[in-house]
Motif scaffolding. Structure first.
Motif, PDB file in Angstrom:
ATOM      1  N   UNK B 244       0.848  -1.173   0.007  1.00 29.39           N
ATOM      2  CA  UNK B 244       0.156   0.122  -0.159  1.00 29.39           C
ATOM      3  C   UNK B 244       1.216   1.115   0.000  1.00 29.39           C
ATOM      4  N   UNK B 245       0.658   2.301   0.867  1.00 25.72           N
ATOM      5  CA  UNK B 245       1.099   3.579   0.976  1.00 25.72           C
ATOM      6  C   UNK B 245       2.562   3.089   1.473  1.00 25.72           C
ATOM      7  N   UNK B 246       3.716   3.776   0.802  1.00 23.51           N
ATOM      8  CA  UNK B 246       5.041   3.472   1.019  1.00 23.51           C
ATOM      9  C   UNK B 246       5.674   4.253   2.139  1.00 23.51           C
ATOM     10  N   UNK B 247       6.610   3.688   3.109  1.00 20.45           N
ATOM     11  CA  UNK B 247       7.391   4.653   3.798  1.00 20.45           C
ATOM     12  C   UNK B 247       7.969   5.788   3.599  1.00 20.45           C
ATOM     13  N   UNK B 248       8.025   6.865   4.042  1.00 18.14           N
ATOM     14  CA  UNK B 248       7.566   7.326   5.607  1.00 18.14           C
ATOM     15  C   UNK B 248       6.362   7.696   5.775  1.00 18.14           C
ATOM     16  N   UNK B 249       5.371   7.850   4.631  1.00 25.41           N
ATOM     17  CA  UNK B 249       4.105   7.900   5.016  1.00 25.41           C
ATOM     18  C   UNK B 249       3.514   7.199   5.963  1.00 25.41           C
ATOM     19  N   UNK B 250       2.550   7.707   6.964  1.00 28.43           N
ATOM     20  CA  UNK B 250       2.107   6.950   7.977  1.00 28.43           C
ATOM     21  C   UNK B 250       0.808   6.559   7.559  1.00 28.43           C
ATOM     22  N   UNK B 251       0.714   5.011   7.596  1.00 25.44           N
ATOM     23  CA  UNK B 251      -0.655   4.330   7.745  1.00 25.44           C
ATOM     24  C   UNK B 251      -0.667   3.529   8.803  1.00 25.44           C
ATOM     25  N   UNK B 252      -1.916   3.167   8.944  1.00 28.88           N
ATOM     26  CA  UNK B 252      -2.257   2.470  10.243  1.00 28.88           C
ATOM     27  C   UNK B 252      -1.750   1.025   9.792  1.00 28.88           C
ATOM     28  N   UNK B 253      -1.800   0.434   8.660  1.00 32.38           N
ATOM     29  CA  UNK B 253      -1.844  -0.829   8.256  1.00 32.38           C
ATOM     30  C   UNK B 253      -0.020  -0.828   8.335  1.00 32.38           C
ATOM     31  N   UNK B 254       0.576  -0.082   7.668  1.00 33.36           N
ATOM     32  CA  UNK B 254       2.211   0.053   7.667  1.00 33.36           C
ATOM     33  C   UNK B 254       2.744  -0.026   9.067  1.00 33.36           C
ATOM     34  N   UNK B 255       1.859   0.862   9.975  1.00 35.23           N
ATOM     35  CA  UNK B 255       2.413   1.058  11.256  1.00 35.23           C
ATOM     36  C   UNK B 255       2.374  -0.472  12.018  1.00 35.23           C
ATOM     37  N   UNK B 256       1.246  -1.171  11.740  1.00 29.70           N
ATOM     38  CA  UNK B 256       0.960  -2.461  12.456  1.00 29.70           C
ATOM     39  C   UNK B 256       1.906  -3.460  11.709  1.00 29.70           C
ATOM     40  N   UNK B 257       2.514  -3.508  10.385  1.00 28.01           N
ATOM     41  CA  UNK B 257       3.345  -4.237   9.597  1.00 28.01           C
ATOM     42  C   UNK B 257       4.761  -4.083  10.592  1.00 28.01           C
ATOM     43  N   UNK B 258       5.265  -2.898  10.923  1.00 34.28           N
ATOM     44  CA  UNK B 258       6.223  -2.672  11.580  1.00 34.28           C
ATOM     45  C   UNK B 258       6.292  -3.076  12.897  1.00 34.28           C
ATOM     46  N   UNK B 268       2.740   0.139  19.735  1.00 32.32           N
ATOM     47  CA  UNK B 268       2.863   0.306  18.526  1.00 32.32           C
ATOM     48  C   UNK B 268       1.827  -0.550  17.822  1.00 32.32           C
ATOM     49  N   UNK B 269       1.480  -1.623  18.390  1.00 34.01           N
ATOM     50  CA  UNK B 269       0.534  -2.393  17.550  1.00 34.01           C
ATOM     51  C   UNK B 269      -0.990  -2.087  18.310  1.00 34.01           C
ATOM     52  N   UNK B 270      -1.103  -1.742  19.338  1.00 33.09           N
ATOM     53  CA  UNK B 270      -2.432  -1.381  19.923  1.00 33.09           C
ATOM     54  C   UNK B 270      -3.221  -0.349  19.323  1.00 33.09           C
ATOM     55  N   UNK B 271      -2.255   0.946  19.373  1.00 34.31           N
ATOM     56  CA  UNK B 271      -3.000   2.162  18.937  1.00 34.31           C
ATOM     57  C   UNK B 271      -3.601   2.323  17.168  1.00 34.31           C
ATOM     58  N   UNK B 272      -2.521   1.861  16.596  1.00 32.38           N
ATOM     59  CA  UNK B 272      -2.928   1.860  15.163  1.00 32.38           C
ATOM     60  C   UNK B 272      -3.982   0.835  14.895  1.00 32.38           C
ATOM     61  N   UNK B 273      -4.161  -0.175  15.881  1.00 31.77           N
ATOM     62  CA  UNK B 273      -5.038  -1.075  15.584  1.00 31.77           C
ATOM     63  C   UNK B 273      -6.459  -0.760  16.022  1.00 31.77           C
ATOM     64  N   UNK B 274      -6.289   0.053  17.045  1.00 29.08           N
ATOM     65  CA  UNK B 274      -7.543   0.372  17.834  1.00 29.08           C
ATOM     66  C   UNK B 274      -8.287   1.612  16.773  1.00 29.08           C
ATOM     67  N   UNK B 275      -7.481   2.249  16.095  1.00 32.43           N
ATOM     68  CA  UNK B 275      -8.007   3.203  15.295  1.00 32.43           C
ATOM     69  C   UNK B 275      -8.693   2.685  14.017  1.00 32.43           C
ATOM     70  N   UNK B 276      -8.185   1.416  13.489  1.00 30.11           N
ATOM     71  CA  UNK B 276      -8.930   0.897  12.324  1.00 30.11           C
ATOM     72  C   UNK B 276     -10.203   0.293  13.127  1.00 30.11           C
ATOM     73  N   UNK B 277      -9.912  -0.368  14.190  1.00 27.11           N
ATOM     74  CA  UNK B 277     -11.076  -1.027  14.603  1.00 27.11           C
ATOM     75  C   UNK B 277     -12.311   0.084  14.948  1.00 27.11           C
TER      76      UNK B 277
END
Lengths: 313, 298
Positions: B244-258, B268-277
């Motif tokens: 999807x969107x390439x680094x360094x642009x922030x996206x919830x999915x790529x944050x979870x990937x990292x 690092x996984x809870x907050x982007x995941x909660x945002x998607x949820x």
């Protein structure tokens, strides 16, 4: 019944042709030259041209498509540009992993979703119903990969009960296999359990309001008998359909889940092949997935028609 | 996330929106939606997302790309409410800026899918004949693909980027809209008032605009809100897989990937995941609310 079957199978033909064309075109459009992948970045132009001719890549695209389709029908999906291994052989080692994950996930989803849906319908508008609804609507809003990560955090890092990832074939070590599959199966299965909960609840509520259920009650039939013999048997027909029709989504979920848990299934095969620009592998793997989805849809339709004879009319 | 189709139960609280005059109809729908318990929660959640996306530069305490080697993988604190990631970037700022990407993908992909899918569905359903046959076979072929697999294949073919992710998500949603609208149009085109309009010599275009579209748009709006939720999930899955969107642009999915590589740093996984949820949940609830408000059958 035979007429219905013939009609249904014939309907697949145009769908399968469109689907094959999409698979072929998409994989064909993958960026990068496959001859560079095989021969290396510094390969001379003459060698690349010779390889293109040998692979048939210099022929018109429609001819390549017909050729590919013909070979695919005989089970020849070509060879991996990267490893030289036949794609079919690669698929045969990957399919069992994805199949195990999806079958176990469906089983888990049915074991949780259907009973909870029935309970929610029987206790409509009670706190149990509200709880089940909240659970299902929340599960449906969670991305598979996030659920997987949360499970790893809980069961591996926090409690230390389960290994984080990996795969051992079932026939090699059944216990270890099941231990490693618990979290991936929960990841995929929970979302489907939520879906089945909603469908079962809705179908049961509808059936419980039907005249024949009221008649059975009026005749004094026992409540368990009414629920199992009259309501559940009819309510499960649309639920079975949903299980079958959601198979495609299940495979999609498996693709992402395999990445989280490092399972060597079809999903990881596709994503790895995309990054490696190995388009024979991409084509073969996607084709197998889509053919699987079409076949499961066909079986679902046939099952539905056997359960509800009106469909054949 | 999976598409759902169960009729919602919270109907009694929401009066059906009848044939109110056009300008007041939108307001009536909004009022009814805000009276609907679940619809209201969904609307509030979506408003929150819109607010975060619109005011991310004001709300974010740090630049989302600002690297701080003194604060690598720091847990939540007064200084960094959501902690920092492996490069010392502020997770809260990245989650806030990530909402812009999600909203952009959702709006553009669903608009594209609507434009093509609705047009295709209306024309197919209204004209029928060979065009309908060909279009629907193509649609059936595309529907055989699992959404994520088709998106993956399209993004792989076009190359990983935000624009291509939007194109892929739009394409995978076209068949659903085309099928839905075609079905609705077929049922509407045989109604008496459409036949009457044809009898008095109204053009096809006018019949479609004045008589068919108003009967179809309710279903389209409901479905679009549910598909918007699915689009968020698909985009995050593509970004998670690195397509999807390439680094360094922030996206919830790529944050979870990292975050996958730093399982100990739960923030690092809870907050982007909660945002998607929260976003997907809001859109699903909004969709359920709209269904109750707009669809007289529920």
């Amino acid at each position: 019944m035979i007429g219905f079957l013939i009609r249904r199978v014939l309907q697949i033909v145009p769908v399968a042709i469109v689907m094959c064309a999409v698979v072929f075109t998409t994989a064909f459009m993958l960026p990068g030259d496959p001859t560079l992948t095989i021969l290396g970045e510094n390969a001379p132009a003459a060698a690349r041209a010779a390889l293109r001719a040998e692979m048939g890549l210099d022929r018109p695209i429609p001819l390549q498509f017909i050729d590919w389709l013909g070979r695919a029908l005989t089970g020849d999906l070509g060879k991996s540009f990267k490893t030289g291994e036949p794609v079919m052989d690669m698929l045969l080692t990957r399919i069992p992993v994805t199949l195990e994950l999806t079958i176990l996930a469906i089983t888990l989803a049915a074991c949780i979703g259907v009973p909870l849906g029935i309970i929610a319908a029987l206790r409509r508008n009670s706190w149990v119903d509200t709880l089940v609804s909240i659970l299902s609507i929340s599960s449906l809003a969670m991305p598979f990969f996030w659920v997987g990560m949360l499970l790893i955090m809980l069961f591996t890092l926090r409690l230390g009960w389960l290994p984080p990832s990996g795969y051992v074939p079932f026939f090699e070590d059944p216990l270890r296999n099941l231990q490693l599959m618990i979290m991936p199966v929960m990841t995929v299965g929970m979302a489907y359990a939520a879906l089945l909960m909603r469908q079962t609840r809705a179908a049961m509520i509808e059936v419980l309001l039907q005249d024949y259920v009221r008649t059975a009650r009026a005749k004094g039939a026992a409540e368990p008998r009414i629920i199992i013999r009259h309501a559940l048997r009819n309510a499960l027909i649309p639920v079975i359909t949903v299980i079958g029709l959601q198979f495609g989504g299940l495979i999609g979920g498996a693709v992402v889940t395999e990445t989280v848990f490092a399972l060597p299934g079809l999903g990881r095969m596709i994503t790895n092949a995309i990054f490696e620009r190995d388009y024979m592998v991409v084509q073969g793997a996607i084709l197998v997935v889509v053919v699987g989805v079409i076949l499961v849809n066909l079986v679902t339709d046939i099952t539905y028609s056997l359960l509800d004879r009106r469909v054949q009319l | 996330m999976i598409a759902t189709s169960e009729p919602a139960k919270d109907v009694a609280a929401t009066p059906a929106i009848g044939a109110a005059p056009e300008p007041s109809r939108v307001l009536a729908v909004l009022r009814a939606l805000l009276r609907h318990r679940l619809g209201r929660i969904g609307a509030i959640g979506l408003s929150l997302l819109l607010f975060c996306a619109a005011f991310a530069p004001l709300l974010a305490p740090f630049d989302p790309a600002e690297i701080d080697y003194e604060a690598l993988l720091e847990g939540p604190s007064w200084h960094h409410w959501f902690g920092t990631d492996e490069l010392g970037r502020d997770v809260l700022s990245r989650v806030l800026y990530g909402s812009q990407t999600s909203l952009q993908v959702m709006a553009l992909a669903i608009s594209g899918a609507l434009l093509i899918g609705v047009t295709l569905g209306i024309v197919s359903g209204f004209l029928r004949g060979w065009f309908d046959d060909v279009a629907m076979r193509v649609v059936d072929g595309l529907l055989a693909f699992p959404t994520i697999i088709l998106s993956l294949a399209i993004v792989a073919a076009l190359g990983p980027s935000l624009t291509n992710a939007i194109i892929a998500i739009a394409i995978v949603n076209v068949p659903d809209f085309a099928r839905l609208v075609r079905g609705e149009v077929i049922s509407v085109r045989e109604l008496e008032y459409v036949q009457a309009a044809r009898a008095i010599g109204m053009t096809n275009a006018r019949i479609l605009w004045k008589h068919v579209w108003p009967n179809v748009r309710g279903s389209v709006i409901i479905y679009a809100s549910l598909k918007a939720a699915a689009a968020i999930i698909t985009e995050s899955a593509l970004s998670f897989l690195g397509l999807g969107v390439q680094p360094p642009d922030p996206t919830w999915g790529s944050m979870l990937s990292t975050a996958m590589q730093y399982s100990d740093a739960w923030w690092i996984s809870i907050f982007p995941g909660l945002a998607i949820f929260i976003t997907v949940l809001s859109l699903n609830l909004l969709g359920d609310g709209l269904r109750d408000v707009l669809d007289a059958r529920t």
